[in-house]
Scaffold this active site. Structure first.
Site, PDB file in Angstrom:
ATOM      1  N   GLY A  69       0.873  -1.199   0.012  1.00 50.90           N
ATOM      2  CA  GLY A  69      -0.020   0.048   0.094  1.00 50.90           C
ATOM      3  C   GLY A  69       0.686   1.480  -0.026  1.00 50.90           C
ATOM      4  O   GLY A  69       0.496   2.208  -0.676  1.00 50.90           O
ATOM      5  N   ASN A 148      -8.634   3.476   8.506  1.00 47.88           N
ATOM      6  CA  ASN A 148      -7.983   2.295   8.984  1.00 47.88           C
ATOM      7  C   ASN A 148      -8.317   2.191  10.595  1.00 47.88           C
ATOM      8  O   ASN A 148      -8.271   1.243  11.029  1.00 47.88           O
ATOM      9  CB  ASN A 148      -6.451   2.213   8.824  1.00 47.88           C
ATOM     10  N   CYS A 322       1.216   1.694  13.086  1.00 49.87           N
ATOM     11  CA  CYS A 322       2.152   2.741  12.803  1.00 49.87           C
ATOM     12  C   CYS A 322       2.315   3.524  14.006  1.00 49.87           C
ATOM     13  O   CYS A 322       3.517   3.960  14.483  1.00 49.87           O
ATOM     14  CB  CYS A 322       2.418   3.338  11.392  1.00 49.87           C
TER      15      CYS A 322
HETATM   16  N1  PLP Z   1      -3.445   2.782   3.922  1.00 50.75           N
HETATM   17  C1  PLP Z   1      -4.315   2.386   4.856  1.00 50.75           C
HETATM   18  C2  PLP Z   1      -5.681   3.110   4.985  1.00 50.75           C
HETATM   19  C3  PLP Z   1      -3.679   1.486   5.643  1.00 50.75           C
HETATM   20  O1  PLP Z   1      -4.505   1.058   6.577  1.00 50.75           O
HETATM   21  C4  PLP Z   1      -2.368   0.874   5.543  1.00 50.75           C
HETATM   22  C5  PLP Z   1      -1.804   0.036   6.627  1.00 50.75           C
HETATM   23  O2  PLP Z   1      -2.119   0.097   7.663  1.00 50.75           O
HETATM   24  C6  PLP Z   1      -1.830   1.586   4.079  1.00 50.75           C
HETATM   25  C7  PLP Z   1      -2.115   2.430   3.680  1.00 50.75           C
HETATM   26  C8  PLP Z   1      -0.161   1.035   4.157  1.00 50.75           C
HETATM   27  O3  PLP Z   1      -0.158  -0.290   3.369  1.00 50.75           O
HETATM   28  P1  PLP Z   1       1.112  -0.994   3.416  1.00 50.75           P
HETATM   29  O4  PLP Z   1       1.259  -1.805   4.887  1.00 50.75           O
HETATM   30  O5  PLP Z   1       0.702  -2.314   2.394  1.00 50.75           O
HETATM   31  O6  PLP Z   1       2.194  -0.412   3.094  1.00 50.75           O
END
Ligand code: PLP
Length: 380
Positions: A69, A148, A322
């Site tokens: 992502g 998220n 994170c």
């Molecule tokens: N965007 C959203 C809404 C997410 O929840 C996350 C991961 O938690 C990401 C982007 C990032 O994705 P990735 O972990 O595959 O880099």
């Protein structure tokens, strides 16, 4: 163990692991190689591309594989802005994931005028603010399909339509939406859309970016001419194959699984509120994806709650994975205007189609005693 942390990551499906294992053993050739072995691996990559395209209503040529992502988002935003150098306005929302937020902060440092569109107390986007923020000199807008932390969904077709009418390309962070709600880029007026395999029972470290035909995009990672010159580097073949299998399974499960998961999420929330009347479900007044429940226990610290839950074998999170570990209340709850003492005690429970009624009942049985223990400690 009761795993209620599926927005952080999901369990890879057994068929995903098996397909990856097979390709690791038997498909190790480079898909760019001319020999038959290489071409057989190329075929597996292209099959996965078709599977991912089908999940989101794209054509295979519009699907670009990435490392996840975060890379998809960086490629979409950086790549689209680089192609519109005369425009220096960027519009997003106040509740985006850090993959968008951190990048946006950088854009601000580089001289872009960045507008963060606000949300109300339930996490709903201020649509008047959105419409006022987007003008013909906006280079790009970026919004998430589902949050998220709270699961709150934005009405992407309508909001993207506002930008599209003004000729402004739209990027959607659909990382938390894929596999939870239907996504159809054939009808959504969006140019770019990011997804990540490990959020829908695929492997980690692989994702995709939908790039609508004729969208101008500068590659973020240059090197070989893989992915139609848009992303250099030998493909992560096992990851890509696993993502394809997960995409097919997500499409097969569809709405039926979502309805069942929403029922369990509702049972969890009702049960918690019965037992803990001071608790607050953040975003409950907004449309939400089926699996996410963000519950504040005012007066308690999320980190402390997570530790007692973990000791009892329950996996949950505070805010996004994170940002947990820091004592700052989540920027999402802050943007919603949730007071600090409520935001500090916010726990995110995120379910999956493998969550059972028994697990929810067990959490509800254990929770009052665990919370009472923390309250007693706090009083000492
Ligand atoms: N965007 C959203 C809404 C997410 O929840 C996350 C991961 O938690 C990401 C982007 C990032 O994705 P990735 O972990 O595959 O880099």
């Amino acid at each position: 163990m009761i795993y209620l942390d599926n927005n952080a990551t999901t369990m890879p499906l057994p068929e995903v692991v098996e397909a990856m294992n097979t390709v690791m053993h038997t498909g190790y050739a480079n898909p760019s190689s001319i020999h038959q072995f290489g071409q057989s691996v190329r075929h597996r990559v292209e099959c996965a591309r078709e599977q991912v395209a089908r999940l989101i209503g794209a054509t295979p040529r519009e699907v670009l594989f990435t490392s996840g992502g975060t890379e998809s988002i960086n490629t979409a935003i950086r790549g689209a802005l680089a192609e519109r150098p005369d425009k220096r306005r960027f519009v997003t929302t106040a509740v985006e994931h850090s993959a968008v937020m951190r990048l946006t902060e950088e854009l601000g440092d580089e001289g872009y005028a960045v507008e963060y569109v606000s949300v109300d107390r339930e996490g709903r986007l201020d649509e008047a603010h959105w419409a006022a923020a987007i003008s013909e000199d906006t280079a790009l807008v970026s919004l998430m399909a589902a949050n998220n932390e709270t699961g709150v969904m934005f009405d992407v077709p309508r909001l993207a339509g506002v930008a599209a009418e003004r000729g402004v390309p739209v990027h959607v962070d659909a990382v938390q939406a894929v596999g939870k709600l239907p996504i159809d880029v054939s009808t959504w007026p969006v140019a770019l859309l990011s997804l990540s395999a490990h959020k829908f029972h695929g492997p980690k470290g692989v994702g995709a970016l939908f790039v609508r035909r004729r969208t101008r995009l500068r590659p973020l990672i240059v090197g070989g001419s893989q992915e139609r010159d848009l992303r250099g580097g030998t493909e992560n073949v096992p990851g890509i194959v696993g993502m394809g299998v997960a995409a097919e399974a997500a499409l097969r499960q569809g709405g039926e699984a979502a309805v069942r998961v929403a029922g369990l999420r509702d049972a969890l929330e009702t049960g918690v509120l019965q037992r803990e009347p001071a608790a607050r479900v953040n975003g409950a007044g907004a449309p939400r994806v089926c699996n996410t429940s963000n519950i504040s226990f005012p007066g308690l610290q999320a980190e402390a709650i997570l530790i007692v839950l973990s000791e009892a074998g329950i996996c949950a999170s505070s805010g996004s994975a994170c940002s947990s570990g820091s004592l700052e209340p989540s920027h999402v709850l802050k943007a919603m205007g949730i007071e600090d003492h409520i935001a500090h005690g916010a726990i995110r429970f995120s379910l999956s189609r493998f969550t059972t009624r028994e697990e929810i009942d067990q959490v509800l049985r254990m929770l009052p005693e665990l919370l009472a223990r923390l309250t007693a400690l706090g009083r000492r």
